[in-house]
Design an enzyme around this catalytic site. Structure first.
Site, PDB file in Angstrom:
ATOM      1  N   THR A   1       0.741  -1.313  -0.044  1.00 47.15           N
ATOM      2  CA  THR A   1       0.113   0.115   0.030  1.00 47.15           C
ATOM      3  C   THR A   1       0.897   1.367   0.055  1.00 47.15           C
ATOM      4  O   THR A   1       0.211   2.364  -0.295  1.00 47.15           O
ATOM      5  CB  THR A   1      -0.878   0.083   1.104  1.00 47.15           C
ATOM      6  OG1 THR A   1      -0.369  -0.133   2.495  1.00 47.15           O
ATOM      7  CG2 THR A   1      -1.854  -1.149   1.167  1.00 47.15           C
TER       8      THR A   1
ATOM      9  N   ASP B   1       8.258  -7.821   5.015  1.00 45.03           N
ATOM     10  CA  ASP B   1       6.587  -8.042   5.347  1.00 45.03           C
ATOM     11  C   ASP B   1       6.598  -8.368   6.895  1.00 45.03           C
ATOM     12  O   ASP B   1       7.315  -9.133   7.710  1.00 45.03           O
ATOM     13  CB  ASP B   1       5.907  -9.190   4.988  1.00 45.03           C
ATOM     14  CG  ASP B   1       4.354  -8.950   5.084  1.00 45.03           C
ATOM     15  OD1 ASP B   1       3.994  -8.792   6.184  1.00 45.03           O
ATOM     16  OD2 ASP B   1       3.514  -8.916   3.936  1.00 45.03           O
TER      17      ASP B   1
ATOM     18  N   SER C   1      -8.661   6.085  16.278  1.00 43.96           N
ATOM     19  CA  SER C   1      -9.785   6.563  16.799  1.00 43.96           C
ATOM     20  C   SER C   1     -10.834   5.905  16.733  1.00 43.96           C
ATOM     21  O   SER C   1     -12.141   5.807  17.384  1.00 43.96           O
ATOM     22  CB  SER C   1     -10.311   7.876  16.362  1.00 43.96           C
ATOM     23  OG  SER C   1     -10.633   7.921  14.866  1.00 43.96           O
TER      24      SER C   1
ATOM     25  N   TYR D   1     -11.309  -3.755  11.752  1.00 42.04           N
ATOM     26  CA  TYR D   1     -10.058  -2.686  11.992  1.00 42.04           C
ATOM     27  C   TYR D   1      -9.904  -2.438  13.347  1.00 42.04           C
ATOM     28  O   TYR D   1      -8.857  -2.210  13.753  1.00 42.04           O
ATOM     29  CB  TYR D   1     -10.222  -1.557  10.677  1.00 42.04           C
ATOM     30  CG  TYR D   1      -9.225  -0.628  10.932  1.00 42.04           C
ATOM     31  CD1 TYR D   1      -8.021  -0.723  10.692  1.00 42.04           C
ATOM     32  CD2 TYR D   1      -9.769   0.734  11.414  1.00 42.04           C
ATOM     33  CE1 TYR D   1      -7.017   0.232  10.803  1.00 42.04           C
ATOM     34  CE2 TYR D   1      -8.667   1.530  11.537  1.00 42.04           C
ATOM     35  CZ  TYR D   1      -7.508   1.460  11.406  1.00 42.04           C
ATOM     36  OH  TYR D   1      -6.657   2.353  11.659  1.00 42.04           O
TER      37      TYR D   1
ATOM     38  N   VAL E   1      -6.391  11.951   9.830  1.00 46.69           N
ATOM     39  CA  VAL E   1      -5.054  12.334   9.134  1.00 46.69           C
ATOM     40  C   VAL E   1      -4.878  12.908   7.903  1.00 46.69           C
ATOM     41  O   VAL E   1      -5.594  11.987   7.120  1.00 46.69           O
ATOM     42  CB  VAL E   1      -3.612  11.407   9.643  1.00 46.69           C
ATOM     43  CG1 VAL E   1      -2.328  12.286   9.363  1.00 46.69           C
ATOM     44  CG2 VAL E   1      -3.864  10.871  11.060  1.00 46.69           C
TER      45      VAL E   1
ATOM     46  N   ASN F   1     -20.134  10.086   1.670  1.00 43.98           N
ATOM     47  CA  ASN F   1     -20.999   9.176   2.163  1.00 43.98           C
ATOM     48  C   ASN F   1     -21.886   9.529   3.579  1.00 43.98           C
ATOM     49  O   ASN F   1     -21.396  10.222   4.448  1.00 43.98           O
ATOM     50  CB  ASN F   1     -19.840   8.145   2.706  1.00 43.98           C
ATOM     51  CG  ASN F   1     -19.252   7.543   1.846  1.00 43.98           C
ATOM     52  OD1 ASN F   1     -17.920   7.752   1.676  1.00 43.98           O
ATOM     53  ND2 ASN F   1     -19.669   6.948   0.814  1.00 43.98           N
TER      54      ASN F   1
ATOM     55  N   ARG G   1     -15.613  14.822  12.209  1.00 48.43           N
ATOM     56  CA  ARG G   1     -14.325  14.131  12.314  1.00 48.43           C
ATOM     57  C   ARG G   1     -13.515  15.465  12.823  1.00 48.43           C
ATOM     58  O   ARG G   1     -13.611  16.708  12.537  1.00 48.43           O
ATOM     59  CB  ARG G   1     -13.813  13.775  10.966  1.00 48.43           C
ATOM     60  CG  ARG G   1     -14.715  12.635  10.302  1.00 48.43           C
ATOM     61  CD  ARG G   1     -14.478  11.432  11.116  1.00 48.43           C
ATOM     62  NE  ARG G   1     -15.468  10.333  10.394  1.00 48.43           N
ATOM     63  CZ  ARG G   1     -16.563   9.998  10.713  1.00 48.43           C
ATOM     64  NH1 ARG G   1     -17.203  10.687  11.728  1.00 48.43           N
ATOM     65  NH2 ARG G   1     -17.162   8.868  10.268  1.00 48.43           N
TER      66      ARG G   1
ATOM     67  N   ASP H   1     -18.597   2.980  10.159  1.00 46.31           N
ATOM     68  CA  ASP H   1     -18.202   4.201  10.410  1.00 46.31           C
ATOM     69  C   ASP H   1     -18.977   4.761  11.627  1.00 46.31           C
ATOM     70  O   ASP H   1     -19.833   4.718  11.854  1.00 46.31           O
ATOM     71  CB  ASP H   1     -18.610   5.116   9.314  1.00 46.31           C
ATOM     72  CG  ASP H   1     -17.446   5.309   8.216  1.00 46.31           C
ATOM     73  OD1 ASP H   1     -16.377   4.525   8.263  1.00 46.31           O
ATOM     74  OD2 ASP H   1     -17.703   6.048   7.027  1.00 46.31           O
TER      75      ASP H   1
END
Length: 324
Positions: free
Chosen positions: A46, A67, A132, A155, A185, A216, A223, A286
């Site tokens: 990524t 990794d 968070s 996550y 961030v 969305n 935030r 979310d």
């Protein structure tokens, strides 16, 4: 406190996992500018080679492709390191719900591998990326570190589990661990592409291309947007923090919250655009509202954010104009 004034021992070696990523590459640049050495461990899944291209010829920079799921690789890169800044992770809330095994392997086992390797190598400080997202469905505002709810995604679970391991490694294995609970961030080198890209770069890219971005939900979700330079500050302050502050997690944020609609209005004004967004469905997992109390990080780490949203996003926009 300005992190650039921290008096680390001369020519210290900082290991940055995920150093080719957004936050990791910003950490690399800051550390090199302070005159210290940087070793990066990244599998480039990524992260991007282009993020660290400017460092590759620097005599104090080293990239090791590997990794964090491979303990032998973790042990190899920790050898001789003074500080570990563990940023490598799988980071998408929706994707974590689709791929729970992959997220557990990377974010839990990968982090434990790094903690174990760092402990065996007698690293001075282990600073790791939390989130968070661990606050879950807790409705307390602003968010304080000692009150969390039920996690809403895989996550979030992986980040919370990492915090629990950090307590164990600090308590039992002589490794001072400091958790950075990042809020939203944003900043230079943040990728605007992909289905799971962060909201600020996606909106900026859309406006620069005169396209309407997709919001969305109704856009009233809030935030706490924190500029990447303040995140760099927090990580390096944690490397200089006392043992008494170890084994804890800290909110790393601006301490101010904005709705997505308010944030979008600032972007339109700074970019000189008048394009209405498209409103789509909410994303699974979310959090509705997210704002941070940063008193603990201020008190124990000396963290004081230097950027409000307008200043930070103006710098980010300048970078995107040159690099998109």
């Amino acid at each position: 406190m300005n992190y650039r004034t921290i008096d680390f021992p001369k020519n210290s070696l900082f290991l940055v996992t995920g150093g080719a990523g957004f936050i990791g590459s910003n950490l690399c640049g800051a550390i090199l500018s302070m005159g210290h050495r940087v070793r990066v461990l990244d599998n480039l899944s990524t992260g991007y080679e282009k993020n660290i291209a400017g460092f590759r010829t620097h005599p104090k920079f080293e990239l090791i492709e590997g990794d964090i799921r491979d303990f032998a690789a973790c042990a190899r890169v920790c050898t001789g390191a003074d500080y570990v800044l563990h940023q490598a992770a799988a980071v998408s809330v929706p994707e974590s719900i689709e791929r729970p095994l992959a997220y557990t392997e990377t974010n839990v086992m990968g982090t434990v591998n790094m903690m174990q390797a760092a402990a065996e190598a007698h690293v001075k400080k282990f600073v790791y990326a939390s989130s968070s997202a661990v606050y879950g469905d807790d409705l307390t505002m602003p968010k304080r570190e000692d009150t969390v709810g039920r996690r809403l995604s895989v996550y979030a679970v992986t980040k919370y589990v990492a915090e629990e391991y950090a307590v164990q490694y600090t308590t039992h294995y002589g490794l001072d661990c400091y958790g950075m609970r990042y809020f939203n961030v944003y900043g230079r080198r943040q990728d605007p592409n992909g289905a799971y890209a962060a909201v600020v770069p996606k909106f900026v890219e859309a406006l620069l291309r005169d396209m309407p971005p997709t919001v969305n939900g109704d856009g009233e979700q809030s935030r706490d947007f924190v500029y990447v330079e303040d995140v760099v500050q927090a990580n390096l302050l944690a490397c200089a923090a006392p043992h008494e502050a170890a084994g804890e997690a800290y909110n790393i944020a601006s301490g101010k919250q904005s709705s997505l609609n308010e944030m979008y209005a600032v972007l339109k004004r700074l970019l000189g655009k008048d394009i209405a967004p498209v409103y789509g469905p909410e994303r699974a997992g979310d959090i509705r509202h997210s704002g941070a109390d940063i008193a603990k990080a201020r008190e124990k780490l000396g963290y004081t954010p230097a950027y409000d949203f307008e200043r930070g996003v103006a710098e980010a926009i300048a970078w995107y104009r040159e690099n998109l």
